[in-house]
Design a protein around this motif. Structure first.
Motif, PDB file in Angstrom:
ATOM      1  N   GLY A 109       0.881  -1.157  -0.108  1.00  0.00           N
ATOM      2  CA  GLY A 109      -0.166   0.036  -0.251  1.00  0.00           C
ATOM      3  C   GLY A 109       0.918   1.381   0.151  1.00  0.00           C
ATOM      4  O   GLY A 109       2.046   1.359   0.445  1.00  0.00           O
ATOM      5  N   SER A 110       0.474   2.348  -0.433  1.00  0.00           N
ATOM      6  CA  SER A 110       1.028   3.629  -0.642  1.00  0.00           C
ATOM      7  C   SER A 110       1.310   4.218   0.633  1.00  0.00           C
ATOM      8  O   SER A 110       2.193   5.064   1.002  1.00  0.00           O
ATOM      9  CB  SER A 110       1.013   4.400  -1.599  1.00  0.00           C
ATOM     10  N   GLN A 111       0.330   4.036   1.576  1.00  0.00           N
ATOM     11  CA  GLN A 111       0.513   4.555   3.008  1.00  0.00           C
ATOM     12  C   GLN A 111       1.615   4.321   3.813  1.00  0.00           C
ATOM     13  O   GLN A 111       2.329   4.709   4.407  1.00  0.00           O
ATOM     14  CB  GLN A 111      -0.917   3.977   3.962  1.00  0.00           C
ATOM     15  N   TYR A 141      -3.508  15.743   2.350  1.00  0.00           N
ATOM     16  CA  TYR A 141      -3.991  14.408   2.567  1.00  0.00           C
ATOM     17  C   TYR A 141      -4.001  14.038   4.104  1.00  0.00           C
ATOM     18  O   TYR A 141      -2.928  13.981   4.854  1.00  0.00           O
ATOM     19  CB  TYR A 141      -3.368  13.396   2.022  1.00  0.00           C
ATOM     20  N   ASN A 194      -5.648  15.184  -2.422  1.00  0.00           N
ATOM     21  CA  ASN A 194      -6.754  14.853  -1.618  1.00  0.00           C
ATOM     22  C   ASN A 194      -6.770  15.827  -0.442  1.00  0.00           C
ATOM     23  O   ASN A 194      -5.652  15.768   0.215  1.00  0.00           O
ATOM     24  CB  ASN A 194      -6.481  13.176  -1.233  1.00  0.00           C
ATOM     25  N   ASP A 222       2.873  12.281  -4.572  1.00  0.00           N
ATOM     26  CA  ASP A 222       1.779  11.545  -4.094  1.00  0.00           C
ATOM     27  C   ASP A 222       0.644  11.137  -5.263  1.00  0.00           C
ATOM     28  O   ASP A 222      -0.168  12.260  -5.581  1.00  0.00           O
ATOM     29  CB  ASP A 222       0.901  11.645  -2.810  1.00  0.00           C
ATOM     30  N   ALA A 224      -1.564   8.724  -6.018  1.00  0.00           N
ATOM     31  CA  ALA A 224      -2.563   7.978  -5.815  1.00  0.00           C
ATOM     32  C   ALA A 224      -3.751   7.950  -6.556  1.00  0.00           C
ATOM     33  O   ALA A 224      -4.491   6.705  -6.685  1.00  0.00           O
ATOM     34  CB  ALA A 224      -3.282   8.046  -4.044  1.00  0.00           C
ATOM     35  N   TYR A 225      -4.110   9.120  -7.142  1.00  0.00           N
ATOM     36  CA  TYR A 225      -5.215   9.279  -7.934  1.00  0.00           C
ATOM     37  C   TYR A 225      -4.654   9.690  -9.267  1.00  0.00           C
ATOM     38  O   TYR A 225      -5.668   9.991 -10.184  1.00  0.00           O
ATOM     39  CB  TYR A 225      -6.250  10.314  -7.468  1.00  0.00           C
ATOM     40  N   SER A 250      -0.288   4.038  -6.263  1.00  0.00           N
ATOM     41  CA  SER A 250      -0.917   3.091  -5.679  1.00  0.00           C
ATOM     42  C   SER A 250      -2.071   2.253  -6.437  1.00  0.00           C
ATOM     43  O   SER A 250      -2.461   2.952  -7.570  1.00  0.00           O
ATOM     44  CB  SER A 250      -2.064   3.824  -4.387  1.00  0.00           C
ATOM     45  N   ALA A 252      -4.623   1.204  -5.271  1.00  0.00           N
ATOM     46  CA  ALA A 252      -5.919   1.375  -4.651  1.00  0.00           C
ATOM     47  C   ALA A 252      -7.120   2.069  -5.344  1.00  0.00           C
ATOM     48  O   ALA A 252      -8.244   1.364  -5.556  1.00  0.00           O
ATOM     49  CB  ALA A 252      -5.901   1.964  -2.924  1.00  0.00           C
ATOM     50  N   LYS A 253      -6.683   2.985  -5.770  1.00  0.00           N
ATOM     51  CA  LYS A 253      -8.050   3.799  -6.455  1.00  0.00           C
ATOM     52  C   LYS A 253      -8.001   3.386  -8.045  1.00  0.00           C
ATOM     53  O   LYS A 253      -9.137   3.721  -8.811  1.00  0.00           O
ATOM     54  CB  LYS A 253      -7.785   5.386  -6.594  1.00  0.00           C
ATOM     55  N   ARG A 260      -3.370  -3.799  -1.505  1.00  0.00           N
ATOM     56  CA  ARG A 260      -2.393  -3.234  -0.383  1.00  0.00           C
ATOM     57  C   ARG A 260      -1.278  -3.028  -1.362  1.00  0.00           C
ATOM     58  O   ARG A 260      -0.091  -3.860  -0.918  1.00  0.00           O
ATOM     59  CB  ARG A 260      -2.064  -3.905   0.790  1.00  0.00           C
TER      60      ARG A 260
HETATM   61  N1  PLP Z   1      -2.323   8.961  -0.732  1.00  0.00           N
HETATM   62  C1  PLP Z   1      -3.380   9.601  -0.793  1.00  0.00           C
HETATM   63  C2  PLP Z   1      -3.773  10.965  -1.406  1.00  0.00           C
HETATM   64  C3  PLP Z   1      -4.710   8.989  -0.563  1.00  0.00           C
HETATM   65  O1  PLP Z   1      -5.719   9.511  -0.798  1.00  0.00           O
HETATM   66  C4  PLP Z   1      -4.588   7.514   0.157  1.00  0.00           C
HETATM   67  C5  PLP Z   1      -5.557   6.683   0.369  1.00  0.00           C
HETATM   68  O2  PLP Z   1      -6.837   7.149   0.623  1.00  0.00           O
HETATM   69  C6  PLP Z   1      -3.363   6.913   0.036  1.00  0.00           C
HETATM   70  C7  PLP Z   1      -2.350   7.956  -0.453  1.00  0.00           C
HETATM   71  C8  PLP Z   1      -2.999   5.728   0.743  1.00  0.00           C
HETATM   72  O3  PLP Z   1      -3.367   4.794  -0.179  1.00  0.00           O
HETATM   73  P1  PLP Z   1      -3.042   3.092  -0.093  1.00  0.00           P
HETATM   74  O4  PLP Z   1      -2.500   2.921   1.060  1.00  0.00           O
HETATM   75  O5  PLP Z   1      -4.399   2.393  -0.149  1.00  0.00           O
HETATM   76  O6  PLP Z   1      -2.386   2.999  -1.382  1.00  0.00           O
END
Ligand code: PLP
Length: 417
Positions: A109-111, A141, A194, A222, A224-225, A250, A252-253, A260
């Protein structure tokens, strides 16, 4: 039993604003099954897109050799080599740059990638100095807030606000007041941002990068989107990349938060440090993301899916949401940040007579969950009334829920005047 925690343990047993907000959101969802959830970062579920991912997973699980490769063996510390190769080829082409597998690391996951990268760079140095991550443009974020293992981990900068036609506005980096002192370890921006959906312009990114380079620190973006995947970006925007950037992606989106999987693109020195820290934390990285994505990337199927399916589907939701806001909110004094990407509406109610957190509580009672804006201002030193006048509203739900949710928000705010 009373447990004696370390200083770090104390940090995580203290109830931070974010963890109590997340718990509150979870409890509200559990106690009211008809609650309209416009608060989370969950991606929308698009059936036709999910079917494509499910097919890729079935290909792996139905093939003994592939199953063993992805699920029966630990990956090397650097992550699955075929996946990294596929990412490097795809990104080299897209970013028009030479990106080798040594520039790429994989995370759970990027988090967790941010957790490692931020703490590798900021905090106490071996000379005993303290360095921080600079967020050059707020709001930013919510998930960064608790990442730092030390105090005063973030320094941040208020933006300039540009008012636009049709009740839109846009944040811009306030370069006149941006100071990058010796105590700054890296700059970080999310793009699209975000919570606001802001796409920093290429000019802004170039300027930030020049400032970062001059201070010998990286610019972390970042994605992510962002571009090119998942590509939840509306309009003709380009990705920014230089030898000084660290891009964090990531899966995820795309619709796969459960995989993850995060992807870090940076210079080999940072990638090596990341991999060593990742081994200590995770031993190996999950293979779920590589199992779904490797063939899709190799066959050049991922980016067309993003451009032709995922982004247009979010655009339909965005357009419908904007139309509803236009119809419902007419007699309120509101603005929204120009939505250039991601899947949130960032509302600004300039003369809101209560704080955004108090509004959140009222909306929760009425059956709709949003995120109060003041959580998106990590590192602010002084009180800024603007941070309490905004809310983040997700538009990933179905049309009926979005419409119902927006009407509840309108009615509650209307009652306040
Ligand atoms: N960065 C941004 C801007 C996000 O909105 C999110 C998750 O909502 C993340 C990172 C982390 O995403 P993930 O850990 O699912 O890759």
């Amino acid at each position: 039993m009373s447990i004696k925690f370390s200083k770090l343990g104390d940090r995580f047993t203290e109830d931070s604003g974010i963890s109590s907000l997340m718990r509150d959101l979870g409890a509200a969802l559990q106690s009211n099954s008809s609650m309209i959830f416009m608060g989370g970062g969950n991606p929308a579920q698009f059936e036709s897109v999910n079917a494509i991912f499910a097919r890729e997973i079935a290909n792996v699980t139905s093939n003994k050799e592939l199953f063993n490769k992805y699920f029966g063996t630990y990956q090397s510390p650097e992550g699955h080599i075929e996946f990294r190769k596929a990412v490097s080829l795809m990104l080299s082409k897209e970013l028009n740059a030479e990106i080798s597998i040594d520039n790429i690391a994989i995370s759970n996951g990027s988090q967790s990638a941010f957790f490692i990268i931020f703490n590798l760079l900021a905090g106490k140095t071996s000379e005993g100095k303290r360095r921080s991550i600079l967020l050059p443009m707020l709001p930013e974020y919510i998930g960064y807030t608790d990442i730092g293992l030390e105090d005063n981990f973030f320094v941040s900068q208020r933006p300039k606000i540009k008012l636009l036609e049709n009740r839109f506005f846009k944040y811009e980096v306030d370069f006149d007041n941006l100071v990058i002192g010796e105590n700054i370890a890296a700059l970080c921006v999310s793009r699209p941002t975000n919570p606001t959906g802001n796409m920093l312009t290429i000019k802004e990114l170039q300027k930030l990068d020049v400032l970062a380079k001059a201070s010998n620190i990286p610019l972390i973006i970042d994605c992510a989107y962002g571009l090119p995947f998942p590509g939840v970006v509306y309009g003709k925007f380009k990705q920014y990349f230089s030898e000084n950037t660290i891009l964090v992606y990531s899966l995820a989106k795309l619709g796969l938060p459960g995989c993850r999987t995060g992807i870090i693109v940076g210079n080999p020195k940072i990638i090596d440090a990341f991999n060593n820290a990742n081994v200590a934390m995770n031993l190996a990285t999950s293979s779920a993301g590589p199992a779904v994505m490797t063939e899709m990337m190799k066959d050049n199927k991922l980016l067309p899916l993003c451009k032709d399916k995922i982004m247009p589907k979010y655009k339909v939701k965005l357009d419908m949401t904007l139309k509803l806001i236009n119809e419902i909110f007419t007699d309120l004094n509101y603005r929204i940040h120009v939505p250039e990407g991601a899947f949130f509406i960032w509302f600004w109610f300039k003369d809101l007579p209560i704080s955004s957190t108090a509004l959140y509580e009222k909306l929760k009672k009425e059956g709709v969950l949003v995120i109060p804006g003041d959580h998106f201002f990590p590192g602010v030193k002084e009180d800024w009334s603007h941070s309490k006048q905004c809310i983040r509203v997700s538009y990933t739900q179905d049309a009926e829920s979005i419409s119902k949710g927006l009407r509840i928000i309108y009615n509650q705010i209307k009652k306040l005047y």
